[in-house]
Design a protein around this motif. Structure first.
Motif, mmCIF file in Angstrom:
data_model
loop_
_atom_site.group_PDB
_atom_site.id
_atom_site.type_symbol
_atom_site.label_atom_id
_atom_site.label_comp_id
_atom_site.label_asym_id
_atom_site.label_seq_id
_atom_site.Cartn_x
_atom_site.Cartn_y
_atom_site.Cartn_z
ATOM 1 N N GLY A 53 0.823 -1.194 0.000
ATOM 2 C CA GLY A 53 0.000 0.000 0.000
ATOM 3 C C GLY A 53 0.870 1.262 0.000
ATOM 4 O O GLY A 53 2.029 1.210 -0.336
ATOM 5 N N GLU A 54 0.266 2.365 0.344
ATOM 6 C CA GLU A 54 1.046 3.607 0.458
ATOM 7 C C GLU A 54 1.251 3.902 1.953
ATOM 8 O O GLU A 54 0.302 4.300 2.643
ATOM 9 N N PRO A 55 2.470 3.705 2.447
ATOM 10 C CA PRO A 55 2.695 3.804 3.900
ATOM 11 C C PRO A 55 2.380 5.176 4.486
ATOM 12 O O PRO A 55 2.030 5.276 5.663
ATOM 13 N N LEU A 56 2.465 6.235 3.657
ATOM 14 C CA LEU A 56 2.168 7.573 4.201
ATOM 15 C C LEU A 56 0.675 7.767 4.431
ATOM 16 O O LEU A 56 0.251 8.795 4.971
ATOM 17 N N MET A 57 -0.152 6.778 4.036
ATOM 18 C CA MET A 57 -1.590 6.854 4.355
ATOM 19 C C MET A 57 -1.876 6.289 5.749
ATOM 20 O O MET A 57 -3.007 6.366 6.224
ATOM 21 N N ARG A 58 -0.873 5.684 6.372
ATOM 22 C CA ARG A 58 -1.059 5.215 7.753
ATOM 23 C C ARG A 58 -0.846 6.401 8.693
ATOM 24 O O ARG A 58 0.203 7.062 8.636
ATOM 25 N N LYS A 59 -1.857 6.610 9.559
ATOM 26 C CA LYS A 59 -1.802 7.791 10.441
ATOM 27 C C LYS A 59 -0.600 7.740 11.387
ATOM 28 O O LYS A 59 -0.294 6.675 11.921
ATOM 29 N N ASN A 60 -0.007 8.879 11.607
ATOM 30 C CA ASN A 60 1.083 9.035 12.586
ATOM 31 C C ASN A 60 2.254 8.089 12.370
ATOM 32 O O ASN A 60 2.834 7.566 13.332
ATOM 33 N N LEU A 61 2.623 7.890 11.135
ATOM 34 C CA LEU A 61 3.724 6.977 10.834
ATOM 35 C C LEU A 61 5.020 7.394 11.538
ATOM 36 O O LEU A 61 5.826 6.552 11.933
ATOM 37 N N HIS A 62 5.185 8.715 11.731
ATOM 38 C CA HIS A 62 6.421 9.182 12.387
ATOM 39 C C HIS A 62 6.534 8.639 13.811
ATOM 40 O O HIS A 62 7.632 8.367 14.290
ATOM 41 N N ASP A 63 5.375 8.417 14.482
ATOM 42 C CA ASP A 63 5.437 7.850 15.839
ATOM 43 C C ASP A 63 5.999 6.434 15.810
ATOM 44 O O ASP A 63 6.782 6.044 16.667
ATOM 45 N N LEU A 64 5.593 5.681 14.795
ATOM 46 C CA LEU A 64 6.099 4.306 14.671
ATOM 47 C C LEU A 64 7.612 4.340 14.426
ATOM 48 O O LEU A 64 8.377 3.581 15.035
ATOM 49 N N ILE A 65 8.031 5.229 13.543
ATOM 50 C CA ILE A 65 9.466 5.320 13.214
ATOM 51 C C ILE A 65 10.281 5.658 14.466
ATOM 52 O O ILE A 65 11.319 5.042 14.741
ATOM 53 N N ALA A 66 9.770 6.617 15.244
ATOM 54 C CA ALA A 66 10.500 7.014 16.459
ATOM 55 C C ALA A 66 10.648 5.816 17.397
ATOM 56 O O ALA A 66 11.693 5.637 18.041
ATOM 57 N N ARG A 67 9.627 4.975 17.456
ATOM 58 C CA ARG A 67 9.705 3.824 18.366
ATOM 59 C C ARG A 67 10.636 2.743 17.825
ATOM 60 O O ARG A 67 11.366 2.104 18.574
ATOM 61 N N ILE A 68 10.611 2.540 16.511
ATOM 62 C CA ILE A 68 11.512 1.524 15.916
ATOM 63 C C ILE A 68 12.969 1.965 16.097
ATOM 64 O O ILE A 68 13.856 1.158 16.338
ATOM 65 N N LYS A 69 13.190 3.266 15.987
ATOM 66 C CA LYS A 69 14.546 3.822 16.123
ATOM 67 C C LYS A 69 15.179 3.437 17.457
ATOM 68 O O LYS A 69 16.394 3.304 17.576
ATOM 69 N N GLU A 70 14.311 3.260 18.467
ATOM 70 C CA GLU A 70 14.803 2.947 19.818
ATOM 71 C C GLU A 70 15.178 1.480 19.989
ATOM 72 O O GLU A 70 15.756 1.102 21.002
#
Ligand code: SAM
Length: 337
Positions: free
Chosen positions: A75-92
């Protein structure tokens, strides 16, 4: 502690691709043709998608097996709400060194800075033509190139590493190979050509529509001389080339004419939590079910171990054996590119 594991063909598990949503704003004929993915198409309801908590828990488990790279896709990942929150958590997550995103970039203008701040390292931006008339046809939605080019600019301004990906299909956009090469040689962004693949069951794939790596390189080299480059790392999917008179690079992902299964270190998670060990798989392993049954990390780890150590997939090497069709493959929009 990291436990490195090898599959039946001695391939380690290194890259996890996570589809975060099965919906897309494009209807590319080779991926989600509008005739099949119409207004009445039953996409996954939101409660079926893996939650961010579930994704992060799985990433932690995968990292313990040596997974270092995460790619978010759809799909288009930028259509998932608040994707930046997920990225911040994966970064950890311990062991994760690289987070990438595959996107058509239309929503990137609004999100690029936030994504970078959250920890996103790289974006692969899909663009199949530089001329509007061709692009409007390929994306199936009449969208012009401008929003994508603006998205690329936003990614650059945000400091994200960029690669541009173009799927080449004969009769659709081979006229764009050289114009795309010219355009991105000028901007200096790495452009990668992807051979049209027989993923899913709906794109009417036919070998005659595959424009081979050889053909692509010959076309570009005739106008702008190329020199081959060595791979950056084991398992790199693109064969790389540099222009003789500039540092700009191109790559070709020749999964049809020169299969690279022997170095495939990728594992894929669908948006509803099924694990696939090959892009051309017909069967997934349900991890969401294990999560919702409150099974322990140990149980999930043991299951993953069993799946990976038993892995034998090499669909692209064996493609001819399948006699073109195996009819029940997972769709690209479901499994993620
Ligand atoms: N929506 C995002 C995008 O457009 O990049 C992410 C998902 S898309 C499925 C991921 C990548 O798969 C895109 O670069 C797309 O062009 C590629 N793709 C889809 N179907 C393909 C096919 N049949 N052959 C080769 N590449 C394909």
């Amino acid at each position: 502690m990291t436990t490195y594991i090898l599959d039946q063909k001695d391939r380690p598990m290194r890259d996890l691709r996570i589809s975060v949503i099965d919906r897309c704003n494009f209807r590319c004929s080779y991926c989600m043709p509008a005739e099949v993915f119409g207004d009445d198409y039953a996409f996954m309801p939101e409660d079926q998608l893996l939650s961010f908590d579930e994704i992060v828990r799985l990433v932690e488990i995968f990292a313990r097996f040596g997974v270092e790279k995460i790619r978010l896709t759809g799909g288009e990942p930028l259509m998932r709400k608040n994707l930046h929150d997920l990225i911040a958590r994966i970064k950890e997550v311990d062991g994760i060194t690289d987070i990438a995103l595959t996107t058509n970039a239309v929503f990137l203008v609004r999100q690029a800075a936030n994504l970078k701040a959250a920890g996103l390292d790289r974006v692969n931006i899909s663009l199949d033509a530089i001329e509007d008339e061709v692009f409007q046809q390929t994306n199936g939605r009449g969208i012009k190139t401008k929003p994508v080019l603006k998205g690329i600019e936003a990614a650059r301004d945000a400091g994200l590493e960029i690669k541009v990906n173009m799927v080449v299909k004969r009769g659709m956009n081979e006229s764009q190979i050289v114009p795309m090469a010219r355009y991105f040689k000028e901007t200096g962004d790495t452009l990668r050509f992807i051979e049209f693949m027989d993923v899913g069951n709906h794109n009417g794939w036919n070998m005659d529509e595959v424009v081979s790596k050889k053909e692509i390189i010959e076309l570009i080299d005739a106008e702008m001389s190329l020199v081959p480059l060595a791979p950056n790392y084991f398992g790199e999917v693109a064969d790389r080339f540099r222009y003789k008179d500039s540092n700009a690079e191109i790559g070709v992902i020749s999964s049809v004419t020169e299969a690279f299964c022997s170095s495939c270190t990728r594992v894929r998670l669908s948006a509803d939590g099924k694990l696939f060990t090959c892009l051309f798989a017909t069967h997934g392993y349900d991890l969401k079910e294990m999560l919702s049954e409150n099974q322990s990390d140990q149980d999930i780890t043991a299951y993953l171990y069993e799946i990976w150590t038993g892995r034998k997939d090499q669909y692209s090497v064996d493609r001819a054996k399948y006699n073109k069709k195996r009819g029940d493959k997972i769709e690209m929009s479901y499994i993620g590119g």
